[in-house]
Write a protein that holds these residues in place. Structure first.
Motif, mmCIF file in Angstrom:
data_model
loop_
_atom_site.group_PDB
_atom_site.id
_atom_site.type_symbol
_atom_site.label_atom_id
_atom_site.label_comp_id
_atom_site.label_asym_id
_atom_site.label_seq_id
_atom_site.Cartn_x
_atom_site.Cartn_y
_atom_site.Cartn_z
ATOM 1 N N GLN A 154 8.110 -7.155 -42.287
ATOM 2 C CA GLN A 154 9.470 -6.825 -41.853
ATOM 3 C C GLN A 154 9.669 -7.317 -40.420
ATOM 4 O O GLN A 154 8.777 -7.189 -39.580
ATOM 5 N N THR A 155 10.844 -7.879 -40.163
ATOM 6 C CA THR A 155 11.178 -8.366 -38.825
ATOM 7 C C THR A 155 12.261 -7.484 -38.230
ATOM 8 O O THR A 155 13.286 -7.223 -38.875
ATOM 9 N N VAL A 156 12.042 -7.000 -37.018
ATOM 10 C CA VAL A 156 13.018 -6.130 -36.347
ATOM 11 C C VAL A 156 13.502 -6.815 -35.077
ATOM 12 O O VAL A 156 12.697 -7.219 -34.226
ATOM 13 N N ILE A 157 14.815 -6.952 -34.965
ATOM 14 C CA ILE A 157 15.442 -7.556 -33.786
ATOM 15 C C ILE A 157 16.235 -6.473 -33.070
ATOM 16 O O ILE A 157 17.211 -5.942 -33.608
ATOM 17 N N LEU A 158 15.817 -6.136 -31.864
ATOM 18 C CA LEU A 158 16.483 -5.100 -31.067
ATOM 19 C C LEU A 158 17.277 -5.771 -29.959
ATOM 20 O O LEU A 158 16.726 -6.526 -29.154
ATOM 21 N N THR A 159 18.574 -5.518 -29.944
ATOM 22 C CA THR A 159 19.414 -6.107 -28.903
ATOM 23 C C THR A 159 19.089 -5.487 -27.546
ATOM 24 O O THR A 159 18.558 -4.386 -27.468
ATOM 25 N N GLY A 160 19.424 -6.194 -26.511
ATOM 26 C CA GLY A 160 19.350 -5.605 -25.185
ATOM 27 C C GLY A 160 20.611 -4.797 -24.926
ATOM 28 O O GLY A 160 21.440 -4.616 -25.818
ATOM 29 N N ASP A 174 29.779 -2.295 -31.639
ATOM 30 C CA ASP A 174 29.950 -2.082 -33.078
ATOM 31 C C ASP A 174 30.842 -3.166 -33.685
ATOM 32 O O ASP A 174 30.601 -3.636 -34.805
ATOM 33 N N ARG A 175 31.853 -3.574 -32.957
ATOM 34 C CA ARG A 175 32.725 -4.648 -33.455
ATOM 35 C C ARG A 175 31.966 -5.965 -33.554
ATOM 36 O O ARG A 175 32.199 -6.771 -34.464
ATOM 37 N N ALA A 176 31.051 -6.203 -32.612
ATOM 38 C CA ALA A 176 30.213 -7.405 -32.683
ATOM 39 C C ALA A 176 29.298 -7.342 -33.905
ATOM 40 O O ALA A 176 29.051 -8.358 -34.568
ATOM 41 N N LEU A 177 28.796 -6.163 -34.218
ATOM 42 C CA LEU A 177 27.982 -5.981 -35.421
ATOM 43 C C LEU A 177 28.798 -6.297 -36.677
ATOM 44 O O LEU A 177 28.296 -6.936 -37.607
ATOM 45 N N ILE A 178 30.041 -5.858 -36.693
ATOM 46 C CA ILE A 178 30.915 -6.132 -37.846
ATOM 47 C C ILE A 178 31.148 -7.629 -37.990
ATOM 48 O O ILE A 178 31.093 -8.174 -39.102
ATOM 49 N N ALA A 182 24.282 -6.875 -25.274
ATOM 50 C CA ALA A 182 24.181 -6.575 -26.705
ATOM 51 C C ALA A 182 25.178 -7.418 -27.498
ATOM 52 O O ALA A 182 24.846 -7.980 -28.544
ATOM 53 N N VAL A 183 26.398 -7.508 -26.997
ATOM 54 C CA VAL A 183 27.434 -8.281 -27.691
ATOM 55 C C VAL A 183 27.056 -9.758 -27.753
ATOM 56 O O VAL A 183 27.200 -10.413 -28.798
ATOM 57 N N ALA A 184 26.546 -10.303 -26.650
ATOM 58 C CA ALA A 184 26.160 -11.713 -26.614
ATOM 59 C C ALA A 184 25.059 -12.010 -27.627
ATOM 60 O O ALA A 184 25.088 -13.040 -28.311
#
Length: 266
Positions: free
Chosen positions: A143-149, A198-202, A163-165
């Motif tokens: 499993q690969t996990v990517i955690l935003t800053g 959250d909007r960037a996630l969407i 995080a958005v970038a």
């Protein structure tokens, strides 16, 4: 003979009446639900312990939930645990091995993460420190996990321009989005910075799955994350009142009631 309503259904209806009227009396609830005085008092005690009402002599009053109030992760993690567990179990069935998914911050997505540890070759993008920690601690190597800053919020989510970038360069199959409030106008948060993340996630996802327990009905945060129509799936628990079910059945792609996954679909 006592009412056939299950305790979670009755309690959800009590919360709805308290929010609408500002207060309720034990005697009125006894008559309305056709249950004993002791049953109602136990209901109010349970709701007060979960921070959903304020218990007073002879009844309960509304808890003042402001549009910018944001409880911390630890405080939220003990609320509605059974409902969140049911929602997480149901949402986990929407994930297939080899997919790339995103999980937003929140205690419901954190609960979902615990159900996804066994999914093979999963790629997980998240801005939630606790969610990432669930996968890190599992010890899986496929499993690969990517955690935003980003900047950490009271709910242990990473938000802001960093995080958005990061999210603007990523594409995933499905986003599982935890929210603060759900209403006919959409899904909301009390944190303006978190709403942007959250909007960037969407934007990064092909499918939006919103996870929300029934106590979030008619809670409205200061910022809208998404309109009802933007959600492909909304997963909630069986305490969701019929008025809310009617709204979401018409407006979201598919409404799933976690305790009965096939109860309400479109």
């Amino acid at each position: 003979m006592e009412s056939a309503l299950l305790a979670p259904q009755r309690q959800s209806m009590i919360v709805e009446r308290v929010r609408r009227n500002g207060a309720v009396r034990v005697a009125e609830l006894v008559e309305e639900f056709k249950v004993s005085d002791m049953t109602i008092r136990r209901d109010l005690e349970s709701l007060a312990d979960r921070g959903l009402v304020s218990k007073v002599h002879g009844g309960a009053t509304a808890v003042d939930i402001g549009s910018t109030d944001e409880p911390g992760f630890a405080a939220k993690s003990v609320r509605e645990k059974e409902a969140k567990e049911a929602i997480a179990r149901t949402a986990a069935d929407l994930v297939k091995p080899g997919e790339a998914i995103a999980l937003s911050g929140g205690t419901t997505t954190w609960t979902l993460a615990q159900h996804l540890i066994g999914v093979a070759e999963l790629t997980v993008v998240t801005n939630s420190v606790p969610v990432a920690d669930v996968f890190y601690r599992s010890g899986r190597t496929d499993q690969t996990v990517i955690l935003t800053g980003g900047i950490r919020t009271p709910s242990d989510a990473l938000v802001g321009p960093f995080a958005v970038a990061a999210l603007d360069t990523i594409n995933v199959d499905t986003l599982f989005l935890g929210v603060h409030g759900i209403s006919a106008s959409g899904f909301t948060t009390p944190n303006i910075d978190e709403s942007e993340t959250d909007r960037a996630l969407i934007r990064a996802s092909r499918r939006l799955v919103v996870l929300a327990d029934s106590t979030k009905w008619e809670i409205v945060g200061i910022r809208t994350i998404a309109r009802c129509e933007e959600a492909d799936v909304l997963v909630c628990d069986s305490g969701l009142p019929q008025s809310a079910r009617d709204v979401f059945t018409d407006r979201v792609g598919r409404l799933v009631i976690a305790d009965h996954p096939n109860e309400v679909t479109r």
